[in-house]
Design a protein around this motif. Structure first.
Motif, PDB file in Angstrom:
ATOM      1  N   THR A 135       0.854  -1.189   0.000  1.00  0.00           N
ATOM      2  CA  THR A 135       0.000   0.000   0.000  1.00  0.00           C
ATOM      3  C   THR A 135       0.889   1.238   0.000  1.00  0.00           C
ATOM      4  N   SER A 136       0.385   2.293  -0.588  1.00  0.00           N
ATOM      5  CA  SER A 136       1.127   3.558  -0.628  1.00  0.00           C
ATOM      6  C   SER A 136       0.189   4.704  -0.285  1.00  0.00           C
ATOM      7  N   HIS A 137       0.477   5.363   0.838  1.00  0.00           N
ATOM      8  CA  HIS A 137      -0.322   6.511   1.295  1.00  0.00           C
ATOM      9  C   HIS A 137      -1.812   6.163   1.294  1.00  0.00           C
ATOM     10  N   LEU A 138      -2.125   4.941   1.717  1.00  0.00           N
ATOM     11  CA  LEU A 138      -3.499   4.442   1.667  1.00  0.00           C
ATOM     12  C   LEU A 138      -4.358   5.076   2.759  1.00  0.00           C
ATOM     13  N   SER A 139      -5.468   5.671   2.351  1.00  0.00           N
ATOM     14  CA  SER A 139      -6.442   6.224   3.292  1.00  0.00           C
ATOM     15  C   SER A 139      -7.794   5.574   3.021  1.00  0.00           C
ATOM     16  N   LEU A 140      -8.468   5.167   4.095  1.00  0.00           N
ATOM     17  CA  LEU A 140      -9.738   4.466   3.985  1.00  0.00           C
ATOM     18  C   LEU A 140     -10.752   5.084   4.944  1.00  0.00           C
ATOM     19  N   ALA A 141     -12.006   5.121   4.514  1.00  0.00           N
ATOM     20  CA  ALA A 141     -13.042   5.725   5.342  1.00  0.00           C
ATOM     21  C   ALA A 141     -14.372   5.050   5.075  1.00  0.00           C
ATOM     22  N   TYR A 142     -15.253   5.088   6.084  1.00  0.00           N
ATOM     23  CA  TYR A 142     -16.643   4.692   5.931  1.00  0.00           C
ATOM     24  C   TYR A 142     -17.474   5.965   6.036  1.00  0.00           C
ATOM     25  N   GLY A 143     -17.938   6.454   4.906  1.00  0.00           N
ATOM     26  CA  GLY A 143     -18.629   7.736   4.894  1.00  0.00           C
ATOM     27  C   GLY A 143     -17.672   8.850   5.271  1.00  0.00           C
ATOM     28  N   GLU A 159      -5.269   6.307   7.588  1.00  0.00           N
ATOM     29  CA  GLU A 159      -4.716   7.473   6.900  1.00  0.00           C
ATOM     30  C   GLU A 159      -3.245   7.259   6.562  1.00  0.00           C
ATOM     31  N   GLU A 160      -2.910   7.470   5.298  1.00  0.00           N
ATOM     32  CA  GLU A 160      -1.526   7.476   4.826  1.00  0.00           C
ATOM     33  C   GLU A 160      -0.760   6.200   5.214  1.00  0.00           C
ATOM     34  N   LEU A 161      -1.376   5.043   4.976  1.00  0.00           N
ATOM     35  CA  LEU A 161      -0.735   3.776   5.344  1.00  0.00           C
ATOM     36  C   LEU A 161       0.227   3.320   4.256  1.00  0.00           C
ATOM     37  N   ASN A 162       1.471   3.081   4.644  1.00  0.00           N
ATOM     38  CA  ASN A 162       2.483   2.514   3.753  1.00  0.00           C
ATOM     39  C   ASN A 162       2.896   1.153   4.313  1.00  0.00           C
ATOM     40  N   LEU A 163       2.554   0.108   3.585  1.00  0.00           N
ATOM     41  CA  LEU A 163       2.782  -1.244   4.080  1.00  0.00           C
ATOM     42  C   LEU A 163       3.255  -2.133   2.944  1.00  0.00           C
TER      43      LEU A 163
END
Length: 284
Positions: A6-14, A20-24
């Motif tokens: 993942t690169s700068h991954l941001s996830l949300a429900y609504g 926020e900003e996950l690098n894995l």
């Protein structure tokens, strides 16, 4: 470069932000366990890796390409997911369930080819489910049912497996059955496995790579012996615990005693002080 990252991954429900900003970077050929308290984002991250959940920013990469821009069937040929508590239609047999794993490879009217049948037979054998081929899935025990679903994922012929809490609601024996199977698949076939796990001792024993999450952020990452520490348990889970080597495997084992933010019991503290004073007097 790892196959899945993942690169700068941001996830949300609504409007509610989860990650926020996950690098894995998921290590190839290893079992990676995602651990963390409820609501830490473990399952949300796994769903995004499986292309079930669309990122609000950043992305998931499979073989260096954004996974959400790749054709569904192409993704399914490289990556399989076992969701939490999967269900099947009543009366469906084990073989019928496992055959669904061949869908990404089928053409035309979905008739099973000789290669499809070979992969189904292999998946049933690899998971020890051959003798249950014609048995309805809803007639199986919890451990057998979970093995049947894992066989379906294996039949896809992917090198990467994603599993969301594969031992949930199973008793101790069935939990061991599933974890030993995953360990065998990883060792014998070098499958890359990413799993969400609640049992920390299972995570430390069966995974070679741990990712400890809190509020959608990676707090600790690395080998179990480096990650599983009293400080990590305090920071991530808010528990006061000791970590000792497993007497048989040497893997780090968590022994929880209480919540980290609980005040020390005054009576217990007084007894400890009295004990220490008596020791000093005895040595004088």
């Amino acid at each position: 470069m790892s196959r899945l990252s993942t690169s700068h991954l941001s996830l949300a429900y609504g409007s509610r932000s989860i990650v926020e900003e996950l690098n894995l970077h998921v290590p190839d050929g290893l079992i990676t366990a995602l651990v963390g308290a409820n609501g830490s984002g473990k399952s949300t991250i796994l769903k995004s890796m499986a292309r079930i959940l669309t990122p609000s920013n950043g992305g998931v990469y499979l073989d260096g390409k954004l996974i959400h821009r790749q054709p569904t069937k192409e993704v399914a040929k490289n990556l399989a997911i076992l969701p939490q508590n999967p269900t099947s239609p009543e009366g469906l047999t084990v073989r019928e369930l496992v055959s669904f794993g061949r869908y990404p490879h089928q053409k035309g009217f979905g008739i099973l080819s000789s290669e499809d049948n070979r992969m189904i037979d292999w998946a049933l054998q690899a998971t020890g489910m051959t003798t249950f081929t014609n048995r309805p899935v809803d007639h199986l025990s919890g451990g057998q049912r979970q093995r049947a679903w894992i066989a379906m994922a294996l039949a896809q012929g992917t090198e990467v497996l994603l599993l969301d809490e594969p031992t949930t609601f199973l008793d101790m024996a069935h939990q061991m059955e599933v974890m030993i199977l995953l360990e065998k698949l990883n060792k014998d076939q070098k499958r890359t496995i990413i799993m969400v796990v609640h049992d920390l001792n299972h995570a430390a024993r069966y995974a070679q790579h741990l990712v400890a999450l809190k509020d959608g952020t990676v707090m600790y990452e690395g080998r179990p012996e480096d990650v599983m520490t009293p400080q990590m348990l305090r920071d991530v889970f808010n528990i006061d615990a000791d970590v000792i080597p497993d007497p048989r495997t040497g893997a780090p084992m968590c022994l929880p005693y209480g919540l980290a933010d609980e005040p020390a019991d005054q009576e217990e503290g007084a007894e400890q002080a009295e004990y220490e004073d008596s020791r000093v007097q005895a040595m004088a």
